[in-house]
Design a protein around this motif. Structure first.
Motif, mmCIF file in Angstrom:
data_model
loop_
_atom_site.group_PDB
_atom_site.id
_atom_site.type_symbol
_atom_site.label_atom_id
_atom_site.label_comp_id
_atom_site.label_asym_id
_atom_site.label_seq_id
_atom_site.Cartn_x
_atom_site.Cartn_y
_atom_site.Cartn_z
ATOM 1 N N SER A 148 66.429 -25.316 -22.960
ATOM 2 C CA SER A 148 66.266 -23.873 -23.121
ATOM 3 C C SER A 148 65.063 -23.362 -22.340
ATOM 4 C CB SER A 148 66.105 -23.527 -24.612
ATOM 5 O OG SER A 148 67.279 -23.845 -25.330
ATOM 6 N N ALA A 149 63.991 -24.149 -22.301
ATOM 7 C CA ALA A 149 62.808 -23.734 -21.546
ATOM 8 C C ALA A 149 63.128 -23.627 -20.058
ATOM 9 C CB ALA A 149 61.667 -24.724 -21.778
ATOM 10 N N ARG A 150 63.891 -24.570 -19.538
ATOM 11 C CA ARG A 150 64.265 -24.521 -18.120
ATOM 12 C C ARG A 150 65.147 -23.299 -17.836
ATOM 13 N NH1 ARG A 150 65.197 -30.381 -18.716
ATOM 14 N NH2 ARG A 150 63.414 -31.482 -17.819
ATOM 15 N N GLU A 151 66.098 -23.026 -18.730
ATOM 16 C CA GLU A 151 66.963 -21.862 -18.549
ATOM 17 C C GLU A 151 66.144 -20.579 -18.590
ATOM 18 O OE1 GLU A 151 70.073 -21.817 -21.383
ATOM 19 O OE2 GLU A 151 71.185 -23.492 -20.498
ATOM 20 N N SER A 152 65.249 -20.478 -19.553
ATOM 21 C CA SER A 152 64.428 -19.283 -19.676
ATOM 22 C C SER A 152 63.581 -19.080 -18.422
ATOM 23 C CB SER A 152 63.530 -19.392 -20.909
ATOM 24 O OG SER A 152 62.730 -18.233 -21.047
ATOM 25 N N PHE A 153 62.999 -20.146 -17.916
ATOM 26 C CA PHE A 153 62.192 -20.049 -16.701
ATOM 27 C C PHE A 153 63.051 -19.560 -15.535
ATOM 28 C CE2 PHE A 153 60.042 -21.541 -12.914
ATOM 29 C CZ PHE A 153 58.706 -21.296 -13.184
ATOM 30 N N ALA A 154 64.274 -20.060 -15.426
ATOM 31 C CA ALA A 154 65.169 -19.644 -14.342
ATOM 32 C C ALA A 154 65.525 -18.163 -14.463
ATOM 33 C CB ALA A 154 66.426 -20.502 -14.350
ATOM 34 N N SER A 157 62.607 -16.078 -13.551
ATOM 35 C CA SER A 157 62.424 -16.166 -12.095
ATOM 36 C C SER A 157 63.363 -15.198 -11.377
ATOM 37 C CB SER A 157 62.683 -17.600 -11.612
ATOM 38 O OG SER A 157 61.744 -18.502 -12.154
ATOM 39 N N GLN A 158 64.593 -15.075 -11.878
ATOM 40 C CA GLN A 158 65.529 -14.115 -11.294
ATOM 41 C C GLN A 158 64.991 -12.697 -11.419
ATOM 42 O OE1 GLN A 158 69.289 -14.697 -13.234
ATOM 43 N NE2 GLN A 158 69.738 -16.617 -12.165
ATOM 44 N N MET A 160 61.822 -11.755 -11.678
ATOM 45 C CA MET A 160 60.674 -11.571 -10.799
ATOM 46 C C MET A 160 61.094 -11.460 -9.336
ATOM 47 S SD MET A 160 58.097 -11.434 -12.832
ATOM 48 C CE MET A 160 56.759 -11.602 -11.643
ATOM 49 N N ALA A 161 62.128 -12.203 -8.947
ATOM 50 C CA ALA A 161 62.581 -12.177 -7.550
ATOM 51 C C ALA A 161 63.295 -10.866 -7.220
ATOM 52 C CB ALA A 161 63.503 -13.358 -7.277
ATOM 53 N N ARG A 162 64.094 -10.360 -8.148
ATOM 54 C CA ARG A 162 64.886 -9.165 -7.882
ATOM 55 C C ARG A 162 64.128 -7.875 -8.170
ATOM 56 N NH1 ARG A 162 70.627 -10.249 -7.842
ATOM 57 N NH2 ARG A 162 71.041 -12.475 -8.162
ATOM 58 N N TYR A 163 63.295 -7.899 -9.206
ATOM 59 C CA TYR A 163 62.618 -6.673 -9.633
ATOM 60 C C TYR A 163 61.134 -6.957 -9.898
ATOM 61 C CZ TYR A 163 67.517 -5.555 -10.359
ATOM 62 O OH TYR A 163 68.872 -5.385 -10.183
ATOM 63 N N PRO A 164 60.377 -7.260 -8.847
ATOM 64 C CA PRO A 164 58.955 -7.605 -9.050
ATOM 65 C C PRO A 164 58.125 -6.450 -9.616
ATOM 66 C CG PRO A 164 59.456 -7.333 -6.716
ATOM 67 C CD PRO A 164 60.771 -7.317 -7.431
ATOM 68 N N GLU A 165 58.609 -5.206 -9.471
ATOM 69 C CA GLU A 165 57.887 -4.047 -9.986
ATOM 70 C C GLU A 165 58.392 -3.605 -11.354
ATOM 71 O OE1 GLU A 165 55.265 -3.026 -8.381
ATOM 72 O OE2 GLU A 165 55.695 -4.511 -6.808
ATOM 73 N N SER A 166 59.261 -4.396 -11.961
ATOM 74 C CA SER A 166 59.806 -4.028 -13.263
ATOM 75 C C SER A 166 58.702 -3.942 -14.311
ATOM 76 C CB SER A 166 60.852 -5.069 -13.699
ATOM 77 O OG SER A 166 61.209 -4.895 -15.061
ATOM 78 N N ARG A 167 58.902 -3.072 -15.275
ATOM 79 C CA ARG A 167 57.941 -2.959 -16.376
ATOM 80 C C ARG A 167 57.889 -4.237 -17.209
ATOM 81 N NH1 ARG A 167 60.158 1.223 -20.777
ATOM 82 N NH2 ARG A 167 58.227 0.491 -21.735
ATOM 83 N N TYR A 168 58.934 -5.065 -17.094
ATOM 84 C CA TYR A 168 58.986 -6.309 -17.846
ATOM 85 C C TYR A 168 58.391 -7.482 -17.074
ATOM 86 C CZ TYR A 168 62.416 -3.363 -20.180
ATOM 87 O OH TYR A 168 63.037 -2.312 -20.803
ATOM 88 N N ALA A 169 58.059 -7.269 -15.813
ATOM 89 C CA ALA A 169 57.565 -8.363 -14.974
ATOM 90 C C ALA A 169 56.260 -8.975 -15.487
ATOM 91 C CB ALA A 169 57.411 -7.883 -13.536
ATOM 92 N N PRO A 170 55.252 -8.187 -15.905
ATOM 93 C CA PRO A 170 54.005 -8.806 -16.380
ATOM 94 C C PRO A 170 54.203 -9.762 -17.549
ATOM 95 C CG PRO A 170 53.653 -6.479 -15.937
ATOM 96 C CD PRO A 170 55.134 -6.714 -15.847
ATOM 97 N N ASP A 171 55.022 -9.342 -18.529
ATOM 98 C CA ASP A 171 55.263 -10.223 -19.674
ATOM 99 C C ASP A 171 56.064 -11.443 -19.251
ATOM 100 O OD1 ASP A 171 55.226 -10.591 -22.718
ATOM 101 O OD2 ASP A 171 57.364 -10.733 -22.267
ATOM 102 N N LYS A 174 53.782 -14.050 -17.657
ATOM 103 C CA LYS A 174 53.002 -14.804 -18.635
ATOM 104 C C LYS A 174 53.859 -15.861 -19.329
ATOM 105 C CE LYS A 174 49.746 -11.085 -19.743
ATOM 106 N NZ LYS A 174 49.265 -10.166 -20.815
ATOM 107 N N ARG A 175 55.082 -15.499 -19.652
ATOM 108 C CA ARG A 175 55.970 -16.452 -20.318
ATOM 109 C C ARG A 175 56.360 -17.584 -19.378
ATOM 110 N NH1 ARG A 175 57.700 -14.434 -25.254
ATOM 111 N NH2 ARG A 175 57.112 -12.260 -25.570
ATOM 112 N N MET A 176 56.474 -17.303 -18.098
ATOM 113 C CA MET A 176 56.773 -18.354 -17.128
ATOM 114 C C MET A 176 55.627 -19.362 -17.042
ATOM 115 S SD MET A 176 58.600 -16.164 -14.069
ATOM 116 C CE MET A 176 58.765 -17.588 -12.986
ATOM 117 N N ILE A 177 54.393 -18.864 -17.094
ATOM 118 C CA ILE A 177 53.235 -19.770 -17.095
ATOM 119 C C ILE A 177 53.283 -20.670 -18.325
ATOM 120 C CG2 ILE A 177 50.725 -19.873 -17.300
ATOM 121 C CD1 ILE A 177 50.631 -17.272 -15.656
ATOM 122 N N HIS A 178 53.577 -20.066 -19.467
ATOM 123 C CA HIS A 178 53.673 -20.848 -20.705
ATOM 124 C C HIS A 178 54.788 -21.887 -20.613
ATOM 125 C CE1 HIS A 178 53.864 -21.783 -24.990
ATOM 126 N NE2 HIS A 178 55.163 -21.551 -24.923
#
Length: 314
Positions: A148-154, A157-158, A160-171, A174-178
């Motif tokens: 599940s962690a690998r799926e969530s990271f993927a 990542s999608q 961040m790659a498609r919508y780097p300016e999204s309002r959800y990108a900062p959170d 952080k979750r990707m780092i975790h």
């Protein structure tokens, strides 16, 4: 007064029965929060909104699905699909939330809020397995199946790659780092397990995998310590000295070092160092597992996803 014939009584009974059935149906609808009488698109949507605000997730799901089934091209159809993702997520139906998000992305790839669907896919996978049991009892998530962690990271990542300016990108970032920290620590747990089994080459490979693929995670110092210990047991002095030099230069305060700065090869007591008593009694009188490489208290990051506030609409 003329007495009623059989047909009249039958008609009266059918009328009473019909009224009773309608009354029961209306009562059931009211109890379930379904719109009665005026079953319009707006009525379904307003009922779902009331249920979402009062955390009645199952009822909200019923109304949102009914709205989409009855008014697939209506005014509220697209918004209902988005809110259905959220309702599934809050009802701990993570697989259903991911499926609903996938469906929305497939149907509305250019929608102004499609980034929300990508974010919810990552969030649903992120919390997979974090149910009531994990909330009330301490659970080391780094020891769980990392699928599940690998799926969530993927999924993040999608986003961040498609919508780097999204309002959800900062959170999401952080979750990707975790998640990287969690995946790296899982590899260290596996390496420690291999030490117990005396599979030192496999343990060394796990440590090297962390160093090569999870740079800047708190698991790197333990990965280097794993490599030093493994190469020592495998009698590979060159690889051992290289790993030791990197560990000493970058993490001189790792608990594996003695006060005089030398590497404590007895820090992890592996299978080769078991006593005769252990082998004779098949471990009955030495049940304590050897101490593994785990310096999380010293190097762990500060981010705690369970304490991080979600975006306002969540």
């Amino acid at each position: 007064m003329r007495s009623w014939n059989g047909q009249a009584w039958k008609t009266l009974c059918l009328a009473i029965l019909a009224m009773f059935v309608v009354s029961c149906a209306s009562t059931d609808e009211e109890e379930e929060g379904l719109p009665t009488g005026n079953r319009t698109e707006q009525a379904f949507y307003e009922a779902a909104q009331r249920q979402l605000r009062s955390s009645q997730w199952e009822l909200a799901i019923k109304n949102l699905r009914a709205l989409e089934d009855n008014f697939p091209f209506g005014t509220y159809a697209e918004q209902a699909q988005l809110e259905l993702i959220y309702a599934y997520y809050r009802d701990y139906q993570n697989d259903a939330a991911i499926s609903a998000a996938d469906r929305f992305i497939r149907l509305h790839p250019q929608h102004r809020n499609v980034d929300y669907a990508y974010y919810m896919k990552g969030l649903a996978s992120f919390t997979e397995g974090s149910g009531l049991f994990e909330r009330f009892l301490p659970t080391d998530m780094t020891r769980r199946d990392p699928g599940s962690a690998r799926e969530s990271f993927a999924y993040f990542s999608q986003l961040m790659a498609r919508y780097p300016e999204s309002r959800y990108a900062p959170d999401a970032q952080k979750r990707m780092i975790h998640l990287r920290n969690l995946l790296a620590r899982y590899e260290i747990h596996v390496a420690n397990y291999y030490f117990k089994r005396g599979a030192y080459l496999a343990s060394a490979n796990r440590g090297r995998y962390v160093v090569e693929n999870f740079q800047q995670t708190p698991a790197v110092p333990d990965a280097l310590a794993v490599m030093v210990q493994s190469y020592n047991l495998l009698d590979m002095p060159q690889l051992e000295s290289t790993s030791l030099a990197v560990l000493r230069t970058n993490y001189p305060h790792h608990p594996v070092f003695r006060d005089d700065g030398t590497f404590n090869y007895r820090y992890y007591v592996g299978a080769k160092d078991r006593s005769v008593l252990h082998w004779v009694t098949l471990g009955l009188f030495e049940k304590e597992d050897p101490r593994g490489f785990d310096s999380r208290e010293l190097y762990n990051a500060e981010y705690r996803p369970e304490d991080a506030p979600l975006p306002p609409e969540l």
